[in-house]
Write a protein that holds these residues in place. Structure first.
Motif, mmCIF file in Angstrom:
data_model
loop_
_atom_site.group_PDB
_atom_site.id
_atom_site.type_symbol
_atom_site.label_atom_id
_atom_site.label_comp_id
_atom_site.label_asym_id
_atom_site.label_seq_id
_atom_site.Cartn_x
_atom_site.Cartn_y
_atom_site.Cartn_z
ATOM 1 N N LEU A 151 85.715 59.751 43.297
ATOM 2 C CA LEU A 151 84.601 59.559 42.356
ATOM 3 C C LEU A 151 85.162 58.741 41.311
ATOM 4 O O LEU A 151 85.973 59.562 41.089
ATOM 5 N N ILE A 152 84.177 57.887 40.560
ATOM 6 C CA ILE A 152 84.637 57.315 38.917
ATOM 7 C C ILE A 152 83.621 57.568 38.329
ATOM 8 O O ILE A 152 82.197 58.042 38.614
ATOM 9 N N ALA A 153 84.484 58.611 37.177
ATOM 10 C CA ALA A 153 84.098 58.221 35.723
ATOM 11 C C ALA A 153 83.592 57.677 35.043
ATOM 12 O O ALA A 153 85.279 57.516 34.166
ATOM 13 N N GLU B 161 87.844 55.086 49.975
ATOM 14 C CA GLU B 161 86.186 55.096 49.628
ATOM 15 C C GLU B 161 86.084 55.384 48.365
ATOM 16 O O GLU B 161 85.896 56.544 48.403
ATOM 17 N N VAL B 162 85.085 54.382 47.754
ATOM 18 C CA VAL B 162 84.167 55.185 46.631
ATOM 19 C C VAL B 162 82.804 56.169 46.809
ATOM 20 O O VAL B 162 82.265 55.139 47.370
ATOM 21 N N VAL B 163 83.261 57.049 46.659
ATOM 22 C CA VAL B 163 81.974 58.343 47.591
ATOM 23 C C VAL B 163 81.022 58.101 46.504
ATOM 24 O O VAL B 163 79.676 58.138 46.715
ATOM 25 N N GLY B 164 81.324 57.772 45.307
ATOM 26 C CA GLY B 164 79.728 57.897 43.794
ATOM 27 C C GLY B 164 80.130 57.434 42.651
ATOM 28 O O GLY B 164 82.030 56.941 42.539
ATOM 29 N N CYS B 165 79.680 57.168 41.977
ATOM 30 C CA CYS B 165 80.372 56.721 40.802
ATOM 31 C C CYS B 165 79.281 57.424 39.262
ATOM 32 O O CYS B 165 77.882 57.597 39.798
ATOM 33 N N ALA B 166 80.134 57.042 38.553
ATOM 34 C CA ALA B 166 78.764 58.261 37.197
ATOM 35 C C ALA B 166 79.232 57.997 36.079
ATOM 36 O O ALA B 166 79.969 56.928 35.810
ATOM 37 N N GLN B 167 78.158 57.647 35.015
ATOM 38 C CA GLN B 167 78.270 56.963 33.387
ATOM 39 C C GLN B 167 78.187 58.149 32.807
ATOM 40 O O GLN B 167 78.152 58.040 31.692
ATOM 41 N N SER B 168 78.588 59.200 33.309
ATOM 42 C CA SER B 168 78.186 60.612 32.467
ATOM 43 C C SER B 168 78.903 61.848 32.568
ATOM 44 O O SER B 168 79.453 62.171 33.625
ATOM 45 N N GLY C 179 84.760 64.277 29.576
ATOM 46 C CA GLY C 179 85.257 63.813 30.656
ATOM 47 C C GLY C 179 86.083 65.944 30.774
ATOM 48 O O GLY C 179 86.162 66.008 31.938
ATOM 49 N N ILE C 180 86.711 65.897 29.684
ATOM 50 C CA ILE C 180 87.398 66.931 29.606
ATOM 51 C C ILE C 180 86.175 68.252 30.054
ATOM 52 O O ILE C 180 86.680 68.681 31.034
#
Length: 223
Positions: free
Chosen positions: A5-7, A28-35, A63-64
């Protein structure tokens, strides 16, 4: 396949990272988030082996906070910070959430993949500087714990006069001032200070004062 997962709040960086990671045959990138809020929701919906977590998103420490919340629900979730921040305080605060690695942005994708694979295998490839920062903090806390136990044991053995002397030292009174306040000779104060130094294993009275302040124990002396 290693599920990631990417944030990341910057769209161009997020899409570029996703594209490059997916070129690897084992990612495999299973999802992305912007916040932070989005990555928390994604982490609850999807199973991921690794979360690449930016720190500054909707807030300076989003992120923390997200990492803390995610690991409250999934204590074994592996999180790698991928951030522009590299101050010692930020590293210590971030790694205190239980993350497994910390990467400073700007690393080539091959290095990021190396960190992801190493973390997935259970052997995080933390950079030497990050390791050193964490170990220095661990040693500092260890020293503080030992100092606290040693100090508390010694405080219980102080006489009333010695406690009063410490209080005056905390107020930064000089030897002559202390002697005048207590209506004793200067040599008497010096002798009592020597006794304090022996009890606390210090060579100067300033060290005792510094130790008390570092441990935040001034209240034990009414200071």
């Amino acid at each position: 396949m290693i599920r990631v997962l990417i944030a990341e709040d910057f769209p161009v960086l997020r899409e570029d990272l996703k594209e490059k990671l997916e070129q690897a045959p084992d990612i495999e990138v299973v999802g992305c988030a912007q916040s932070g809020k989005e990555i928390e929701a994604l982490a609850s919906e999807k199973e991921a082996d690794i979360i690449l977590m930016d720190i500054e998103m909707e807030t300076m420490n989003a992120g923390i906070l997200a990492a803390e919340h995610i690991r409250e629900v999934k204590p074994d979730q592996k999180i790698i910070y991928l951030t522009a921040h590299e101050t010692e305080q930020m590293i210590i605060t971030a790694m205190g959430t239980g993350a497994v690695d910390y990467i400073v942005k700007g690393e080539p994708v091959e290095q990021i993949l190396y960190h992801i694979r190493a973390a997935f295998d259970g052997h995080p490839a933390m950079k030497a500087r990050i390791q050193e920062t964490i170990m220095n903090e661990y040693k500092r806390l260890q020293r503080s714990e030992k100092s606290l136990l040693f100090f508390i044991n010694n405080v219980s053995q102080l006489t009333a006069a010695e406690r009063e002397l410490v209080r005056l030292l905390l107020e930064e009174k000089k030897v002559k001032e202390i002697a005048a306040i207590r209506c004793v000779e200067v040599i008497t104060v010096k002798t009592q200070i020597k006794s304090l130094l022996r009890k606390f294993g210090c060579s100067r009275s300033k060290e005792i004062v510094q130790l008390i302040r570092e441990l935040n124990l001034q209240h034990l002396f009414g200071a």
